[in-house]
Design a protein around this motif. Structure first.
Motif, short mmCIF file in Angstrom:
data_model
loop_
_atom_site.label_atom_id
_atom_site.label_comp_id
_atom_site.label_asym_id
_atom_site.label_seq_id
_atom_site.Cartn_x
_atom_site.Cartn_y
_atom_site.Cartn_z
N MET A 1 0.85 -1.17 0.00
CA MET A 1 0.00 0.00 0.00
C MET A 1 0.89 1.23 0.00
O MET A 1 2.05 1.15 0.39
CB MET A 1 -0.92 -0.01 1.22
CG MET A 1 -0.20 0.13 2.53
SD MET A 1 -1.27 0.22 3.97
CE MET A 1 -2.48 -0.99 3.61
N PRO A 2 0.36 2.33 -0.43
CA PRO A 2 1.16 3.56 -0.43
C PRO A 2 1.51 3.98 1.00
O PRO A 2 0.74 3.76 1.93
CB PRO A 2 0.23 4.60 -1.06
CG PRO A 2 -0.85 3.83 -1.73
CD PRO A 2 -0.96 2.52 -1.01
N THR A 36 5.41 -4.35 7.72
CA THR A 36 5.51 -3.51 6.53
C THR A 36 6.94 -3.01 6.40
O THR A 36 7.71 -3.04 7.36
CB THR A 36 4.56 -2.28 6.59
OG1 THR A 36 5.08 -1.34 7.53
CG2 THR A 36 3.15 -2.69 6.95
N ALA A 61 -1.26 -6.90 -1.17
CA ALA A 61 -1.13 -5.64 -1.92
C ALA A 61 -2.49 -4.97 -2.01
O ALA A 61 -3.46 -5.59 -2.45
CB ALA A 61 -0.58 -5.90 -3.31
N ASP A 62 -2.55 -3.71 -1.59
CA ASP A 62 -3.77 -2.91 -1.72
C ASP A 62 -3.65 -2.08 -2.99
O ASP A 62 -2.80 -1.20 -3.08
CB ASP A 62 -3.96 -2.02 -0.49
CG ASP A 62 -5.33 -1.34 -0.47
OD1 ASP A 62 -5.90 -1.11 -1.56
OD2 ASP A 62 -5.80 -1.03 0.63
N ASN A 67 -1.68 3.03 -7.23
CA ASN A 67 -0.39 3.63 -6.94
C ASN A 67 0.71 2.95 -7.76
O ASN A 67 0.85 1.73 -7.71
CB ASN A 67 -0.10 3.49 -5.43
CG ASN A 67 1.20 4.12 -5.03
OD1 ASN A 67 2.25 3.56 -5.28
ND2 ASN A 67 1.11 5.28 -4.39
N ASN A 69 3.94 2.75 -7.42
CA ASN A 69 4.92 2.00 -6.64
C ASN A 69 4.35 0.66 -6.22
O ASN A 69 5.05 -0.36 -6.28
CB ASN A 69 5.34 2.79 -5.39
CG ASN A 69 6.14 4.02 -5.73
OD1 ASN A 69 6.65 4.17 -6.83
ND2 ASN A 69 6.23 4.93 -4.79
N VAL A 70 3.10 0.64 -5.80
CA VAL A 70 2.46 -0.61 -5.39
C VAL A 70 2.38 -1.57 -6.58
O VAL A 70 2.68 -2.75 -6.46
CB VAL A 70 1.06 -0.35 -4.80
CG1 VAL A 70 0.30 -1.65 -4.58
CG2 VAL A 70 1.16 0.44 -3.50
N GLU A 73 5.84 -2.94 -7.29
CA GLU A 73 6.21 -3.92 -6.26
C GLU A 73 5.44 -5.22 -6.42
O GLU A 73 5.99 -6.31 -6.24
CB GLU A 73 6.01 -3.30 -4.88
CG GLU A 73 6.98 -2.16 -4.63
CD GLU A 73 6.49 -1.12 -3.64
OE1 GLU A 73 5.43 -1.34 -2.98
OE2 GLU A 73 7.15 -0.07 -3.52
#
Length: 157
Positions: A1-2, A36, A61-62, A67, A69-70, A73
């Motif tokens: 998540m961010p 996290t 992963a949300d 996002n 970056n998410v 990743e």
């Protein structure tokens, strides 16, 4: 998540609340220790994130707010063909390569006690399901690796 908020779609603190009210209790109920990369004492945050992604037994992963970056990743995790769980807030737009192929649990972004009481057991089961089928499920990479190998084999000499 961010870790930080770039859009005004959700209030400041929204993702921290999702972590505390939904992800952490659901993952604990499913038998996992929650950690996290956003923690004190991290050296280089990008290194911490990538190493945690590669080492974790399971990643949640949300996908809310798409996002970048998410999504990057998640791609790292998927490339390693390791188990992950996908969630997003109701009202989050679809992501073609994900929503059409993978299970994504949509939770109520209001995060009221009544909505948490409904979503928490469902997310717990979503996590358990991902973990229990980690060896037998057709992963994203296995599906596409099979398609690629079938395509290569089908070409004439």
């Amino acid at each position: 998540m961010p870790f930080s908020w770039r859009e005004d779609v959700h209030a400041q603190g929204f993702f921290q609340e999702v972590l505390q009210s939904l992800i952490t209790p659901a993952a604990r109920d499913a038998g996992f220790l929650v950690q996290t990369a956003n923690r004190q004492g991290s050296d280089i945050i990008q290194s911490t994130i990538i190493n945690d992604l590669l080492d974790a037994d399971l990643v949640i992963a949300d996908l809310t707010e798409h996002n970048p970056n998410v999504l990057f990743e998640l791609g790292v995790r998927m490339a390693r063909d390791k188990p992950f769980v996908l969630i997003k807030a109701n009202g989050t737009g679809r992501i073609f390569d994900i929503d059409n192929m993978l299970r994504v649990y949509e939770y109520d972004p209001k995060l009221w006690r009544t909505t948490i009481e409904k979503d928490l057991p469902a997310i717990t089961e979503h996590i358990r399901g991902a973990w229990e089928t980690r060896e037998s499920a057709q992963s994203y990479m296995k599906v596409f690796a099979r398609i690629e190998s079938d395509t290569v084999q089908a070409l004439p000499p």
